[in-house]
Design a protein around this motif. Sequence first.
Motif, mmCIF file in Angstrom:
data_model
loop_
_atom_site.group_PDB
_atom_site.id
_atom_site.type_symbol
_atom_site.label_atom_id
_atom_site.label_comp_id
_atom_site.label_asym_id
_atom_site.label_seq_id
_atom_site.Cartn_x
_atom_site.Cartn_y
_atom_site.Cartn_z
ATOM 1 N N GLU A 161 0.784 -1.153 -0.127
ATOM 2 C CA GLU A 161 0.097 0.036 -0.142
ATOM 3 C C GLU A 161 0.945 1.354 -0.042
ATOM 4 O OE1 GLU A 161 -3.479 0.399 2.563
ATOM 5 O OE2 GLU A 161 -2.689 2.199 3.095
ATOM 6 N N SER A 162 1.998 1.329 0.747
ATOM 7 C CA SER A 162 2.790 2.414 0.771
ATOM 8 C C SER A 162 3.277 2.965 -0.477
ATOM 9 C CB SER A 162 3.753 2.273 2.123
ATOM 10 O OG SER A 162 4.497 1.105 1.654
ATOM 11 N N ALA A 163 3.846 1.778 -1.350
ATOM 12 C CA ALA A 163 4.169 1.967 -2.751
ATOM 13 C C ALA A 163 3.105 2.740 -3.493
ATOM 14 C CB ALA A 163 4.645 0.751 -3.401
ATOM 15 N N TYR A 164 1.918 2.290 -3.518
ATOM 16 C CA TYR A 164 0.949 2.840 -4.283
ATOM 17 C C TYR A 164 0.435 4.468 -3.782
ATOM 18 C CZ TYR A 164 -0.583 -0.876 -7.206
ATOM 19 O OH TYR A 164 -0.848 -1.741 -8.288
ATOM 20 N N HIS A 165 0.607 4.514 -2.544
ATOM 21 C CA HIS A 165 0.457 5.781 -1.970
ATOM 22 C C HIS A 165 1.490 6.870 -2.236
ATOM 23 C CE1 HIS A 165 0.122 8.815 1.638
ATOM 24 N NE2 HIS A 165 -0.820 8.258 1.817
ATOM 25 N N VAL A 166 2.766 6.401 -2.468
ATOM 26 C CA VAL A 166 3.776 7.231 -2.878
ATOM 27 C C VAL A 166 3.496 7.631 -4.261
ATOM 28 C CG1 VAL A 166 5.729 5.819 -3.422
ATOM 29 C CG2 VAL A 166 6.175 8.293 -2.582
ATOM 30 N N LEU A 167 3.084 6.585 -5.192
ATOM 31 C CA LEU A 167 2.989 6.638 -6.761
ATOM 32 C C LEU A 167 1.718 7.883 -6.907
ATOM 33 C CD1 LEU A 167 3.281 5.923 -9.551
ATOM 34 C CD2 LEU A 167 1.696 4.023 -9.082
ATOM 35 N N ARG A 189 -9.068 -2.476 -6.318
ATOM 36 C CA ARG A 189 -9.614 -3.603 -6.934
ATOM 37 C C ARG A 189 -8.684 -4.749 -6.675
ATOM 38 N NH1 ARG A 189 -10.354 -0.142 -11.559
ATOM 39 N NH2 ARG A 189 -12.763 0.439 -11.569
ATOM 40 N N LEU A 190 -7.400 -4.579 -6.533
ATOM 41 C CA LEU A 190 -6.408 -5.758 -6.367
ATOM 42 C C LEU A 190 -6.336 -6.132 -5.077
ATOM 43 C CD1 LEU A 190 -3.827 -7.134 -7.528
ATOM 44 C CD2 LEU A 190 -2.561 -5.322 -6.280
ATOM 45 N N LEU A 191 -6.592 -5.321 -4.322
ATOM 46 C CA LEU A 191 -6.995 -5.879 -2.739
ATOM 47 C C LEU A 191 -8.309 -6.568 -2.542
ATOM 48 C CD1 LEU A 191 -5.650 -3.260 -0.182
ATOM 49 C CD2 LEU A 191 -4.398 -5.458 -0.846
ATOM 50 N N PRO A 199 -8.285 -0.743 1.369
ATOM 51 C CA PRO A 199 -7.206 -0.303 1.937
ATOM 52 C C PRO A 199 -7.347 0.567 3.196
ATOM 53 C CG PRO A 199 -7.234 0.163 -0.384
ATOM 54 C CD PRO A 199 -8.829 -0.294 0.116
ATOM 55 N N SER A 200 -6.143 1.107 3.930
ATOM 56 C CA SER A 200 -6.449 1.894 5.142
ATOM 57 C C SER A 200 -7.169 3.166 4.902
ATOM 58 C CB SER A 200 -5.102 2.195 5.718
ATOM 59 O OG SER A 200 -4.126 2.892 4.996
ATOM 60 N N ASP A 201 -7.653 3.543 5.986
ATOM 61 C CA ASP A 201 -8.177 4.763 5.910
ATOM 62 C C ASP A 201 -7.510 6.061 5.581
ATOM 63 O OD1 ASP A 201 -10.388 3.824 7.091
ATOM 64 O OD2 ASP A 201 -10.043 4.434 8.986
ATOM 65 N N PRO A 250 1.253 -4.954 -12.254
ATOM 66 C CA PRO A 250 -0.147 -5.783 -11.933
ATOM 67 C C PRO A 250 -1.385 -5.163 -12.876
ATOM 68 C CG PRO A 250 0.879 -5.412 -9.793
ATOM 69 C CD PRO A 250 1.570 -4.422 -11.185
ATOM 70 N N SER A 251 -2.219 -6.134 -13.124
ATOM 71 C CA SER A 251 -3.301 -5.835 -13.795
ATOM 72 C C SER A 251 -4.069 -4.606 -13.436
ATOM 73 C CB SER A 251 -4.326 -6.664 -14.195
ATOM 74 O OG SER A 251 -4.797 -7.229 -12.923
ATOM 75 N N GLY A 252 -4.187 -3.378 -14.171
ATOM 76 C CA GLY A 252 -4.594 -2.413 -13.728
ATOM 77 C C GLY A 252 -4.687 -1.230 -14.831
ATOM 78 N N PRO A 253 -5.019 0.006 -14.451
ATOM 79 C CA PRO A 253 -5.142 1.153 -15.610
ATOM 80 C C PRO A 253 -3.922 1.604 -16.003
ATOM 81 C CG PRO A 253 -5.970 1.833 -13.574
ATOM 82 C CD PRO A 253 -5.528 0.444 -13.249
ATOM 83 N N ARG A 254 -3.884 2.514 -17.117
ATOM 84 C CA ARG A 254 -2.570 2.753 -17.736
ATOM 85 C C ARG A 254 -1.935 4.024 -16.757
ATOM 86 N NH1 ARG A 254 -3.547 5.382 -23.228
ATOM 87 N NH2 ARG A 254 -4.806 6.908 -22.065
ATOM 88 N N THR A 255 -0.696 3.672 -16.549
ATOM 89 C CA THR A 255 0.115 4.815 -15.876
ATOM 90 C C THR A 255 0.915 5.647 -16.755
ATOM 91 O OG1 THR A 255 1.683 3.251 -15.383
ATOM 92 C CG2 THR A 255 -0.215 3.531 -13.752
ATOM 93 N N TRP A 256 1.671 6.542 -16.234
ATOM 94 C CA TRP A 256 2.715 7.372 -16.673
ATOM 95 C C TRP A 256 3.467 6.635 -17.657
ATOM 96 C CZ3 TRP A 256 7.913 7.569 -16.176
ATOM 97 C CH2 TRP A 256 8.574 8.938 -16.698
ATOM 98 N N GLN A 257 3.892 7.412 -18.814
ATOM 99 C CA GLN A 257 4.657 6.818 -19.965
ATOM 100 C C GLN A 257 5.694 7.917 -20.037
ATOM 101 O OE1 GLN A 257 2.786 5.182 -23.264
ATOM 102 N NE2 GLN A 257 1.105 4.080 -22.161
#
Length: 262
Positions: A161-167, A189-191, A199-201, A250-257
């Motif tokens: 979670e912390s990695a997604y948080h900083v992303l 969705r992954l969780l 995820p956490s609050d 992991p399967s999910g939406p498009r991110t920065w390119q």
Amino acid sequence: MGGQRLLALLAIKDGTANRASAAGTLWPEATSARAVANLRSVLWRLGKACQGVIDASLYDLRLAPHVAVDIGQALSIARELLDRSAVLSLGRIREGLNCNLYEDILPDLGDEEWLEAERERFRQLRVHSLETLSDHLIAVGWHGAAIEAALGAIRSDPFRESAYHVLIKAYLAEGSYLEARHQHLAYRRLLQRELGLEPSDRFMCLLDNAGIRGPHAGELPAAGQDHAQGGVAPAPYRTGGDARSQRPLPSGPRTWQGSSAR
């Protein structure tokens, strides 16, 4: 392969090891006499192929002073990044970008038992370091590089979670609000799919704190609906730049390119 294994062992042992200990580690199933003989054979072949790489005495082995070990640089930078009391200069932040915090220790060497503990220790260290590096990069305005560092942490631990948080913080900092929302929904969705959890609050409040409307707990839309609303079709992630970043998330939406701001 024997020479590569010996060099790897010395590298993770800070460049030095006792001969008997090294022989027992590299050939644990052999008798002591056989292991020592194997070590002598490897040292002889290394001396022919790479003369002067190892300084060998009667009892000890040591990497020659001119041999550089990249993991040493990575460990030094990682420990400095994790020291929250340290003030990093732009030069040190740039070194963090350029050192190898994106790969495990010797992934091509196979499942060597003596390497497993070191690999896991380094993996945990580099994942934490990449998150902290991403925070530093956000603070200095290098948003593309911050996103790459956060994605590196996610590739190492897709459920972190912390990695997604900083992303998401990096996307918000550069003004990519739609991408931030997509990643927020992707992690939820992954969780939900894999663990049946939310995820956490703290994570759930990320979008609200930025003034972006997002679904609350129990209101997660079906995959694809958020793209339809935003007018952006989902696509697999691919960065530009070097080979270490050419991996799908992991399967999910498009991110920065794009290429990193190194």
